[in-house]
Design a protein around this motif. Structure first.
Motif, PDB file in Angstrom:
ATOM      1  N   GLU A 102       0.667  -1.296  -0.231  1.00 38.73           N
ATOM      2  CA  GLU A 102       0.091  -0.001   0.209  1.00 38.73           C
ATOM      3  C   GLU A 102       1.129   0.967   0.195  1.00 38.73           C
TER       4      GLU A 102
ATOM      5  N   ARG B  40       2.139   1.805  -3.593  1.00 37.55           N
ATOM      6  CA  ARG B  40       0.953   2.188  -4.193  1.00 37.55           C
ATOM      7  C   ARG B  40       0.674   3.620  -4.659  1.00 37.55           C
ATOM      8  N   ARG B  41       0.426   3.956  -2.665  1.00 37.34           N
ATOM      9  CA  ARG B  41       0.686   5.472  -2.621  1.00 37.34           C
ATOM     10  C   ARG B  41       1.567   6.450  -2.973  1.00 37.34           C
TER      11      ARG B  41
END
Length: 249
Positions: free
Chosen positions: A204, A207-208
């Motif tokens: 995550e 991706r961020r």
């Protein structure tokens, strides 16, 4: 966006990567001038000191042209894939993935008895990190820029071209194909395992950062950069001790 990873004004400097690359250069080029450096830091053959396993990750091949080719290829790879992974993870997590890859390299050597050297033993850990970011870009419908296309090319080199090349070298020397596949890429595999672990644990975050183009630096990241700066210093000190004859077989 992937383009932001290479914009220092937006994403800052990849200081841990720079330290790793400096260690590669210091160790490998010293072996060209002093063959005994390659003998003692290369990690191939009889090991006289426990740290030879770790210094072997920064040594490339043997003195001469093959060393320069091996070093050049790995410097190019770390300059693109390593920089991307450090920006996507942050320096602290990036250093942790690198340490895990080196630990698995040590374990793989113990289990298989295979001897090798070169930064591939930790470089291959960075490819899964970059892959997660690339996949996020595709799934988000963003334009596939030149940075994306270059990243795809580097992953093809790491996951297809180099493994086939390694198998080919061993096959030419008379090694059975299945054995060549296992022995030629065992340390690429151990590093990839470390990279997959990091990619899963921090997907995550990857991706961020890939989506927002923001790369905040934490106190842990700054500490990791300082710690990593010791790598080329320690390696240069070992080189000096070998050249002076203080360290010898």
């Amino acid at each position: 966006m992937l383009d932001d990873l290479y914009d220092r004004d937006r994403s800052g400097r990849a200081l841990v990567t720079a330290s790793l690359a400096a260690g590669m250069v210091v160790t490998s080029l010293s072996a060209l001038a002093w063959p005994e450096v390659g003998d003692l830091l290369g990690g191939v053959g009889r090991l006289h000191y426990p740290w030879q396993v770790w210094t072997s990750a920064f040594m490339h091949g043997w003195p001469g042209f093959p060393l320069l080719v091996h070093l050049f290829v790995n410097l190019v790879l770390i300059g693109f894939v390593g920089v991307a992974a450090e920006k996507l993870l942050g320096a602290a997590r990036y250093l942790a993935v690198t340490a895990l890859a080196l630990g698995l390299y040590w374990l793989a050597r113990r289990l298989t008895g295979i001897e090798a050297n070169g930064a591939s033993v930790f470089l291959w850990a960075y490819a899964p990190i970059l892959f997660v970011a690339m996949r996020h870009v595709v799934r988000s419908g963003r334009p596939l820029t030149d940075a994306y296309q270059r990243a795809k090319g580097f992953l093809v080199i790491m996951w297809v071209v180099v493994p086939v090349f390694m198998v080919g070298i061993l096959a030419v020397r008379g090694t059975a194909i299945l054995t060549a596949v296992a022995f030629g890429n065992v340390f690429h595999l151990s590093a990839t395992v470390a990279g997959v672990a990091g990619a899963v644990a921090w997907r995550e975050r990857i991706r961020r950062r890939a989506g927002t183009g923001r790369f905040p630096v934490t106190a842990a990241d700054r500490a990791a950069a300082v710690a990593a700066a010791a790598i080329p210093v320690v390696l240069a000190s070992l080189v000096a001790l070998v050249v002076r004859g203080t360290i010898a077989p």
